[in-house]
Design an enzyme around this catalytic site. Structure first.
Site, short mmCIF file in Angstrom:
data_model
loop_
_atom_site.label_atom_id
_atom_site.label_comp_id
_atom_site.label_asym_id
_atom_site.label_seq_id
_atom_site.Cartn_x
_atom_site.Cartn_y
_atom_site.Cartn_z
N ASP A 8 0.88 -1.18 0.00
CA ASP A 8 0.00 0.00 0.00
C ASP A 8 0.91 1.22 0.00
O ASP A 8 2.09 1.13 0.37
CB ASP A 8 -0.92 0.00 1.24
CG ASP A 8 -2.18 0.85 1.02
OD1 ASP A 8 -2.06 2.05 0.72
OD2 ASP A 8 -3.28 0.30 1.14
N HIS B 236 -20.48 -4.90 -13.24
CA HIS B 236 -20.56 -4.62 -11.80
C HIS B 236 -20.89 -3.15 -11.55
O HIS B 236 -20.06 -2.39 -11.05
CB HIS B 236 -19.25 -5.01 -11.10
CG HIS B 236 -19.28 -4.71 -9.63
ND1 HIS B 236 -20.10 -5.37 -8.74
CD2 HIS B 236 -18.65 -3.77 -8.88
CE1 HIS B 236 -19.96 -4.88 -7.53
NE2 HIS B 236 -19.08 -3.89 -7.58
N ASP C 1 -21.56 -9.63 -5.90
CA ASP C 1 -22.91 -9.65 -6.47
C ASP C 1 -23.55 -11.02 -6.28
O ASP C 1 -24.74 -11.14 -5.99
CB ASP C 1 -22.86 -9.29 -7.97
CG ASP C 1 -22.25 -7.92 -8.20
OD1 ASP C 1 -22.58 -6.99 -7.44
OD2 ASP C 1 -21.42 -7.78 -9.12
#
Ligand code: NAD
Ligand code: LMR
Length: 346
Positions: A66, A209, A182
């Site tokens: 990160d 999506h 989903d």
């Protein structure tokens, strides 16, 4: 205890396949060494996803990358007494080290929505993030499978494909947009409405999506339940708006993180099982596709040793689903083209 916990988590799987539990299992010692890199590991999704991957005995090396906050997350997760060795990488200077030798790279890096925003509103910032991370993947681990979580998935997956193409390393079998959340939502909502045990339920979700591009195929849901048209339409809408439901409930503090980490861990586990030669691993995912006239489309995909083994067709659709399918195509097409144009023009 540990293995039983993980099995119980994975058994609830997000995939469309009836058999999510592989016929062949590996003990952590026997499983091949697999390095997984998570880019955006210190974020809302990245942290719980890192923990869930640390619990996965198929992972031998976990690279947490990160641009901020990585050392703390890596130190924390590294104390969990499971198989994988954890390393944290905290700036762009270390992206290469994080990626080198990876079998699977998962990308949840990027900003999340606030109430009132669409996923496409994230494009301005997230397109550049995904592009630069994919340039790193092309350079340091071009053979890795890539799971893209960063929104808008309908555009970030074409962005990744275009970057890999421009670097001469694109393999359509290795690039996945993660749409498992989903499926997870469709299963939960369907089981609730039909009064079924959620662990028994499967529902394929196709398309893309975002909003109406998310198309759950409740006509193919198992076990069958006799829900009328009105209930099916309400379930479809709730699945399409599931992300917004969470964004509004979080009231400015981001979007789905915990359920997404769960979904991402399920999908990553299936990718690793495929790489390891486990048979009959099927998940829904947004991939390069010829199922429709659109170049990328989410549908059931069989996973194997090289990534996508087979993109499965849509199966029989109800009239309602057929209409929804035609209605989603223009928006999905525009999002795909926007992603491609972004890379070509930058
Ligand atoms: P977050 O803001 O909590 O975390 C994002 C992390 O990415 C931060 O730690 C940030 O430092 C990091 N980051 C930013 N730029 C980076 C870079 N260049 N390299 C590496 N790391 C970088 O956000 P979140 O809630 O974790 O969501 C992340 C993304 O996932 C969002 O775009 C969100 O819309 C998306 N999302 C997708 C799904 C899905 O179903 N595909 C579900 C939920 C959220
Ligand atoms: C979701 O479906 O939860 C994610 O795509 C995040 C969002 O912005 O809704």
């Amino acid at each position: 205890m540990k293995a039983a916990f993980l099995r119980s988590v994975l058994r609830r799987g997000g995939g469309a396949s009836a058999s999510l539990i592989p016929r062949r299992r590996f003990s952590s010692e026997a499983a091949p060494a697999r390095k997984v890199a998570i880019l955006g590991a210190a974020g809302g999704i990245g942290q719980p996803l890192s923990l869930l991957l640390k619990l996965n005995p198929l992972v031998s090396s976990l690279a947490l990358y990160d641009i901020a906050g990585t050392p703390g997350v890596a130190a924390d997760v590294s104390h969990v007494n499971t198989r994988s060795e954890v390393k944290g990488y905290a700036s762009e200077d270390y992206l290469g080290k994080a990626l080198e030798g990876s079998d699977l790279v998962i990308i949840p890096a990027g900003i999340p929505r606030k109430p009132g925003m669409t996923r496409d509103d994230l494009f301005k910032i997230n397109a550049g993030i995904v592009k630069s991370l994919c340039e790193g993947i092309a350079m340091y681990c071009p053979n890795a499978l890539v799971n893209i979580i960063s929104n808008p998935v309908n555009s970030t997956v074409p962005i990744a494909a275009e970057v890999f193409n421009s670097k001469g390393v694109y393999d359509e079998k290795k690039l996945f947009g993660v749409t498992t959340l989903d499926v997870v939502r469709a299963k939960t909502f369907y089981a609730g409405k039909a009064n079924l045990k959620v662990a028994d339920v499967n529902v394929p979700v196709v398309g893309g999506h975002a909003g109406i591009t998310i198309l759950p195929l409740f006509s193919q849901a198992t076990p069958k339940a006799n829900l009328g048209d009105e209930k099916i339409e309400a379930l479809t809408k709730r699945t399409q708006e599931g992300g917004t439901e969470v964004v509004e409930a979080k009231a400015g503090k981001g979007s789905a993180t915990l359920s997404m980490a769960y979904a991402g861990a399920i999908f990553a586990d299936s990718c690793l099982k495929g790489l390891n030669g486990v048979e009959d691993v099927v998940e829904c995912s947004f991939v390069q596709s010829s199922v429709t006239e659109l170049p990328f489309f989410a549908s059931k995909v069989r996973l194997g040793k090289k990534g996508v083994e087979e993109v499965l067709g849509l199966g029989p659709l109800s009239d309602y689903e057929q209409r929804r399918l035609e209605a989603l195509k223009p928006e999905l097409k525009a999002s795909i083209e926007k992603g491609v144009a972004f890379v070509r023009n930058n």
